[in-house]
Motif scaffolding. Sequence first.
Motif, mmCIF file in Angstrom:
data_model
loop_
_atom_site.group_PDB
_atom_site.id
_atom_site.type_symbol
_atom_site.label_atom_id
_atom_site.label_comp_id
_atom_site.label_asym_id
_atom_site.label_seq_id
_atom_site.Cartn_x
_atom_site.Cartn_y
_atom_site.Cartn_z
ATOM 1 N N ASN A 58 11.423 -33.096 9.898
ATOM 2 C CA ASN A 58 11.124 -33.410 11.293
ATOM 3 C C ASN A 58 10.422 -34.771 11.422
ATOM 4 O O ASN A 58 9.404 -34.918 12.092
ATOM 5 C CB ASN A 58 10.270 -32.303 11.922
ATOM 6 N N ALA A 59 11.014 -35.778 10.791
ATOM 7 C CA ALA A 59 10.454 -37.130 10.866
ATOM 8 C C ALA A 59 10.767 -37.752 12.228
ATOM 9 O O ALA A 59 11.810 -37.502 12.824
ATOM 10 C CB ALA A 59 11.035 -38.001 9.757
ATOM 11 N N ARG A 60 9.858 -38.605 12.696
ATOM 12 C CA ARG A 60 10.045 -39.246 13.993
ATOM 13 C C ARG A 60 11.056 -40.394 13.899
ATOM 14 O O ARG A 60 11.971 -40.502 14.705
ATOM 15 C CB ARG A 60 8.698 -39.778 14.497
ATOM 16 N N ASP A 61 10.884 -41.267 12.918
ATOM 17 C CA ASP A 61 11.763 -42.410 12.752
ATOM 18 C C ASP A 61 11.583 -42.944 11.336
ATOM 19 O O ASP A 61 10.827 -42.386 10.527
ATOM 20 C CB ASP A 61 11.476 -43.493 13.800
ATOM 21 N N SER A 62 12.254 -44.053 11.024
ATOM 22 C CA SER A 62 12.196 -44.597 9.663
ATOM 23 C C SER A 62 10.797 -45.053 9.287
ATOM 24 O O SER A 62 10.337 -44.857 8.152
ATOM 25 C CB SER A 62 13.189 -45.774 9.539
ATOM 26 N N ALA A 63 10.090 -45.684 10.251
ATOM 27 C CA ALA A 63 8.740 -46.164 9.961
ATOM 28 C C ALA A 63 7.794 -45.024 9.633
ATOM 29 O O ALA A 63 6.855 -45.179 8.829
ATOM 30 C CB ALA A 63 8.215 -46.960 11.152
ATOM 31 N N HIS A 64 8.017 -43.864 10.229
ATOM 32 C CA HIS A 64 7.198 -42.689 9.973
ATOM 33 C C HIS A 64 7.318 -42.239 8.515
ATOM 34 O O HIS A 64 6.368 -41.712 7.917
ATOM 35 C CB HIS A 64 7.655 -41.559 10.912
ATOM 36 N N VAL A 65 8.488 -42.492 7.919
ATOM 37 C CA VAL A 65 8.804 -41.950 6.598
ATOM 38 C C VAL A 65 8.428 -42.905 5.474
ATOM 39 O O VAL A 65 8.017 -42.474 4.390
ATOM 40 C CB VAL A 65 10.324 -41.619 6.538
ATOM 41 N N ARG A 66 8.541 -44.209 5.693
ATOM 42 C CA ARG A 66 8.458 -45.176 4.595
ATOM 43 C C ARG A 66 7.189 -45.037 3.739
ATOM 44 O O ARG A 66 7.265 -45.118 2.507
ATOM 45 C CB ARG A 66 8.559 -46.600 5.140
ATOM 46 N N PRO A 67 5.992 -44.846 4.331
ATOM 47 C CA PRO A 67 4.804 -44.715 3.459
ATOM 48 C C PRO A 67 4.837 -43.481 2.560
ATOM 49 O O PRO A 67 4.053 -43.400 1.603
ATOM 50 C CB PRO A 67 3.651 -44.614 4.471
ATOM 51 N N LEU A 68 5.735 -42.536 2.853
ATOM 52 C CA LEU A 68 5.775 -41.282 2.108
ATOM 53 C C LEU A 68 6.838 -41.272 1.022
ATOM 54 O O LEU A 68 7.038 -40.255 0.355
ATOM 55 C CB LEU A 68 6.032 -40.119 3.073
ATOM 56 N N LEU A 69 7.526 -42.384 0.844
ATOM 57 C CA LEU A 69 8.598 -42.426 -0.158
ATOM 58 C C LEU A 69 8.015 -42.716 -1.532
ATOM 59 O O LEU A 69 7.196 -43.623 -1.695
ATOM 60 C CB LEU A 69 9.614 -43.510 0.207
ATOM 61 N N PRO A 70 8.445 -41.996 -2.573
ATOM 62 C CA PRO A 70 8.017 -42.308 -3.942
ATOM 63 C C PRO A 70 8.532 -43.679 -4.351
ATOM 64 O O PRO A 70 9.520 -44.184 -3.800
ATOM 65 C CB PRO A 70 8.675 -41.204 -4.782
ATOM 66 N N GLY A 71 7.897 -44.282 -5.326
ATOM 67 C CA GLY A 71 8.379 -45.561 -5.842
ATOM 68 C C GLY A 71 9.379 -45.320 -6.946
ATOM 69 O O GLY A 71 10.222 -44.423 -6.877
ATOM 70 N N ALA A 72 9.267 -46.134 -8.022
ATOM 71 C CA ALA A 72 10.169 -45.973 -9.155
ATOM 72 C C ALA A 72 9.900 -44.638 -9.828
ATOM 73 O O ALA A 72 8.779 -44.132 -9.833
ATOM 74 C CB ALA A 72 9.974 -47.126 -10.135
ATOM 75 N N GLY A 73 10.908 -44.064 -10.409
ATOM 76 C CA GLY A 73 10.758 -42.780 -11.069
ATOM 77 C C GLY A 73 11.983 -41.922 -10.851
ATOM 78 O O GLY A 73 13.066 -42.416 -10.520
ATOM 79 N N HIS A 74 11.807 -40.611 -11.022
ATOM 80 C CA HIS A 74 12.933 -39.692 -10.998
ATOM 81 C C HIS A 74 12.824 -38.658 -9.885
ATOM 82 O O HIS A 74 13.448 -37.597 -9.955
ATOM 83 C CB HIS A 74 13.050 -38.985 -12.348
ATOM 84 N N SER A 75 12.056 -38.946 -8.864
ATOM 85 C CA SER A 75 11.905 -37.997 -7.766
ATOM 86 C C SER A 75 13.045 -38.171 -6.754
ATOM 87 O O SER A 75 13.704 -39.213 -6.692
ATOM 88 C CB SER A 75 10.560 -38.185 -7.069
ATOM 89 N N VAL A 76 13.247 -37.122 -5.969
ATOM 90 C CA VAL A 76 14.275 -37.120 -4.920
ATOM 91 C C VAL A 76 13.613 -36.769 -3.605
ATOM 92 O O VAL A 76 12.727 -35.899 -3.563
ATOM 93 C CB VAL A 76 15.390 -36.092 -5.240
ATOM 94 N N VAL A 77 14.021 -37.437 -2.530
ATOM 95 C CA VAL A 77 13.454 -37.179 -1.203
ATOM 96 C C VAL A 77 14.564 -36.706 -0.267
ATOM 97 O O VAL A 77 15.641 -37.307 -0.221
ATOM 98 C CB VAL A 77 12.803 -38.453 -0.613
ATOM 99 N N VAL A 78 14.273 -35.627 0.447
ATOM 100 C CA VAL A 78 15.154 -35.156 1.518
ATOM 101 C C VAL A 78 14.394 -35.310 2.830
ATOM 102 O O VAL A 78 13.282 -34.779 2.963
ATOM 103 C CB VAL A 78 15.586 -33.683 1.324
ATOM 104 N N VAL A 79 14.978 -36.039 3.782
ATOM 105 C CA VAL A 79 14.337 -36.279 5.077
ATOM 106 C C VAL A 79 15.197 -35.627 6.153
ATOM 107 O O VAL A 79 16.411 -35.833 6.186
ATOM 108 C CB VAL A 79 14.195 -37.785 5.369
ATOM 109 N N THR A 80 14.589 -34.858 7.042
ATOM 110 C CA THR A 80 15.313 -34.326 8.201
ATOM 111 C C THR A 80 14.701 -34.912 9.468
ATOM 112 O O THR A 80 13.494 -35.145 9.538
ATOM 113 C CB THR A 80 15.245 -32.786 8.281
ATOM 114 N N SER A 81 15.561 -35.153 10.448
ATOM 115 C CA SER A 81 15.080 -35.749 11.691
ATOM 116 C C SER A 81 16.125 -35.565 12.777
ATOM 117 O O SER A 81 17.319 -35.408 12.495
ATOM 118 C CB SER A 81 14.809 -37.248 11.491
ATOM 119 N N ARG A 82 15.672 -35.607 14.016
ATOM 120 C CA ARG A 82 16.616 -35.680 15.134
ATOM 121 C C ARG A 82 17.179 -37.095 15.249
ATOM 122 O O ARG A 82 18.225 -37.302 15.825
ATOM 123 C CB ARG A 82 15.918 -35.303 16.440
#
Length: 595
Positions: A58-82
């Motif tokens: 339930n992210a608001r927009d791209s700017a809302h999500v960017r600080p929460l993204l992992p950096g380099a590594g092996h993690s995976v992110v799933v983002v849902t939003s309207r």
Amino acid sequence: MNLRGYDEEGPLSAADALQGFIEALGVPQARIPSGTDARTGLFRSLLATRRVLVVLDNARDSAHVRPLLPGAGHSVVVVTSRERLRGLVTAEGARPLTLDVLTEQESTGLLASRLGERVAAEPAAAAEIVAVTGRLPLALAVVAARMADHPAFPLHTFAAELRPAGALLDALADGDARRVLSWSALALTDGAARLFRLLGLHPGPDLSLDAAAALAGGPQQAVRPLLQELARLHLVTENSPGRYLFHDLLRSYAAELVRTEETSTERGATLERLYDHFLHHAHAAAVLVQPQWPAVTPVPRLPSHSGDHVQDADAALLWFATEHRGLMRAVAQAERHGFETYSWQLAWALTAYLAPHGLWQDQRTVQETALVAAERVGDPVGQAMACRLLARADNRLGNLGEAESRLLRSLDLYTRLRDVTGQAQTLHNYVELCYMQGRLAEALRHGDEALRLYRLSGNQDGEARTLNAIGWLHAAEGDYERAIESCGQALERQRRAGDRNGQAATLDSLGFAYHHLARYDRAVASYDEAVALFRASADRYHEAETLVRLGESLAATGGARRAEDVWHRAAAIFDALRDPEADAVRERLSRLRDP
């Protein structure tokens, strides 16, 4: 983490979300820095050597999500939003996955998981409930919960409750549907929010950019970004380039908003702009599709009229094919909202598409509405037109008694109006009715009078078409030479005028006369040319009728293989038009195979 991007109390800040993640990874609260950038750095360092699935819901927009993204590594992110979050796709390389509503099978499975054998016991009711809910998971879940609370009630009672306009939104009250929908609406800019409300006045099922511009009362270039904003938030779906689908549940919600947040004056003005758009586009298309039809004089165009008209017959046919479901709804909606002249004139224009396609039930439906509208405002021109076109549909549907009473009323109205062309058109239609009832002598009298009136009014297209009708009647009486003479005069005039559809009908009549004179080569040649012209003018119904007669001439000369082919084509067209004549054609095919 639920980021609450569309919560009425506001979204969860990135700093607070990061604190929750960092605490979950085992860092004491006292060691968590206060700034967002510092928390982002710590979060990324904690994930650098881990394999973690991060779900940002339930992210608001791209700017809302960017600080929460992992950096380099092996993690995976799933983002849902309207939101479509195109910024993440562009800058971060995210892979978008747009979720549609459930399939019919999935929707039925959801109901079955909640209701058990009740779904299998009433498949028709279950299918209707799936259709009414639009296969939205939230709607299905709420409705299923209500049905589960009443295990003794048959499903068809719930289906009936959901049929009226707006009933689904009321039924979803327990699921806070209005509140959930309001979260997206509150995220809109003022212009997009107003357009969303005004979309609640559109009859559906989908709309074009220029229809949206008519609703908004502004130019297309100003409305396009507003539609794109609605599409980003999934309040509309761009189901094909330049066309937007509006789910019925969202339409009901928008209709509530427009009733409460727009004045009656503004609603009326918006509807008038919409009907102006429909009528003038449809009128221009009708004149291109049926240039030989005497056209009605439309309501004067509004100064705010938007959009370019189609420029040729092929484009007009494509426009009608795309818009005809919405135009059907607009005829009824305009009548309900007190725009009666728009209603009956739009029905006239739509018939230019419906009649050649054999959509007689649709024609009957819109002309019944047109007649009610014209009667309400005491418009004799509209009444005469609607009666005549309603009679033609009834005639084709086999309602011959009703057709005759409508034709007599139409003829009386045109006589009172001193409309000579209208009288001639009505008598021309009367010829067909009398022919179908075997009243050939009476049909010829009406044909002769129609011919006289067309000549009196100087309508050469009508004169030619009536000469063909008279020729057909002579052929029906067995006077084939006289039929050929009359149809030959008609064909000469139609070729000069470039009346493709008229030529096709006359060539069909000539083929019929030649066939009965055993001049089968001439019959086949006439029918072949008629079929090509009917196809060129998109008159599928009469193309199929001529194919049937072409097959008869081919069969008579031993051309069984080609006869079988053309009858298969005729049956396919009748099937596509849902015309029962397809069964009669298949019967011919069976006799051809087993003589």
